[in-house]
Design an enzyme around this catalytic site. Structure first.
Site, PDB file in Angstrom:
ATOM      1  N   GLU A 126     -10.415  -0.443   0.721  1.00 57.98           N
ATOM      2  CA  GLU A 126      -9.173  -0.974   0.141  1.00 57.98           C
ATOM      3  C   GLU A 126      -8.341  -1.516   1.295  1.00 57.98           C
ATOM      4  O   GLU A 126      -8.240  -0.872   2.348  1.00 57.98           O
ATOM      5  CB  GLU A 126      -8.412   0.124  -0.593  1.00 57.98           C
ATOM      6  CG  GLU A 126      -7.040  -0.299  -1.115  1.00 57.98           C
ATOM      7  CD  GLU A 126      -6.285   0.855  -1.772  1.00 57.98           C
ATOM      8  OE1 GLU A 126      -6.944   1.682  -2.460  1.00 57.98           O
ATOM      9  OE2 GLU A 126      -5.061   0.946  -1.596  1.00 57.98           O
ATOM     10  N   GLU A 131       2.875  -2.615   1.062  1.00 54.81           N
ATOM     11  CA  GLU A 131       3.409  -1.650   0.110  1.00 54.81           C
ATOM     12  C   GLU A 131       4.818  -1.286   0.548  1.00 54.81           C
ATOM     13  O   GLU A 131       5.099  -1.186   1.746  1.00 54.81           O
ATOM     14  CB  GLU A 131       2.560  -0.381   0.063  1.00 54.81           C
ATOM     15  CG  GLU A 131       1.185  -0.549  -0.516  1.00 54.81           C
ATOM     16  CD  GLU A 131       0.430   0.763  -0.546  1.00 54.81           C
ATOM     17  OE1 GLU A 131       0.350   1.379  -1.626  1.00 54.81           O
ATOM     18  OE2 GLU A 131      -0.065   1.184   0.516  1.00 54.81           O
TER      19      GLU A 131
END
Length: 251
Positions: A126, A131
């Site tokens: 990933e 974020e």
């Protein structure tokens, strides 16, 4: 669609400038679920919470009671992906966006493997381009996730903090340069992280990041990392995206 100027050494291969009247479903698909991402998130991802207006994509989180096939949630949002519509092995990813803020807000721009050649998460990897957790509205994170035979899930990354203001004040360009032996994270062309070593269970470097990945845009509500919204959290609230541009190395 307006063409972007190619940065030196890169060629534009995919883009969405969000200049239409609705979401371009030849480029994006909705993920509709209440799975919570394995993180105890609180939202139900639906199709109603993403819209294109005035050259921007808005992914909106709302506080509303919603019941679907997977149960009932007190918040809704949207999660979009390019899987089988935009899949890349290596490249430069530029996403210009303005982010929400407040306890429990969790916007993300990230990549997942299209084919899971090394098995289920985290073994196939990933790549988190950006974020933000809403109670730290001045800071964004870039992270790699992968698997280890002895230790299970491993992750490595760091963060970037604005010198002044928060990411809800204005648009910023979140950029990842993904090359065969290195990944680099930027905010507004400021390089803040380089990673040159990773692996996955049973395979050495550069696995698992030697396969094709697709892009995801979402706005989660609550969860293990950001915590749940409180009485001060504003709803509705959105992540606004000005453009997504993907480049690959020339030559």
């Amino acid at each position: 669609m307006v063409a972007a100027d190619d940065p030196a050494g890169w060629q534009l291969v995919w883009q969405d400038e969000f200049n239409g009247r609705s979401l371009d479903t030849s480029r994006w698909e909705f993920e509709v679920n209440a799975a919570g991402g394995g993180n105890n998130e609180l939202q139900y991802y639906v199709t109603n919470n993403a819209r294109v207006k005035n050259g921007l994509l808005f992914i909106e989180a709302r506080k509303e009671h919603y019941t679907g096939p997977e149960g009932t949630r007190d918040y809704t949002s949207s999660r979009l992906r390019t899987r089988l519509k935009g899949d890349w092995k290596y490249g430069r990813f530029d996403i210009r966006a303005k982010l929400p803020k407040g306890q429990g807000m969790w916007p993300a721009i990230w990549l997942l493997p299209t084919d899971e050649a090394y098995g289920g998460w985290p073994n196939s990897g990933e790549i988190d381009i950006m974020e933000l957790i809403g109670h730290e509205p001045h800071r964004v994170y870039g992270t790699l996730h992968y698997g280890d035979a002895a230790r299970g899930h491993l992750y490595k990354g760091t963060n970037y903090t604005l010198a002044a203001g928060v990411f809800a004040d204005d648009f910023h360009v979140f950029r990842l340069d993904w090359e065969p032996r290195a990944m680099r994270w930027y905010v507004d062309d400021h390089l803040y992280q380089t990673q040159t070593n990773w692996h996955t269970q049973g395979r050495g470097f550069p696995a698992p990041f030697d396969q094709r990945f697709h892009l995801i845009l979402n706005l989660a509500v609550g969860g293990n990392w950001p915590g749940n919204p409180d009485e001060k959290t504003v709803f509705p609230q959105a992540m606004a995206v000005d453009y997504v541009r993907v480049y690959q190395k020339k030559g």
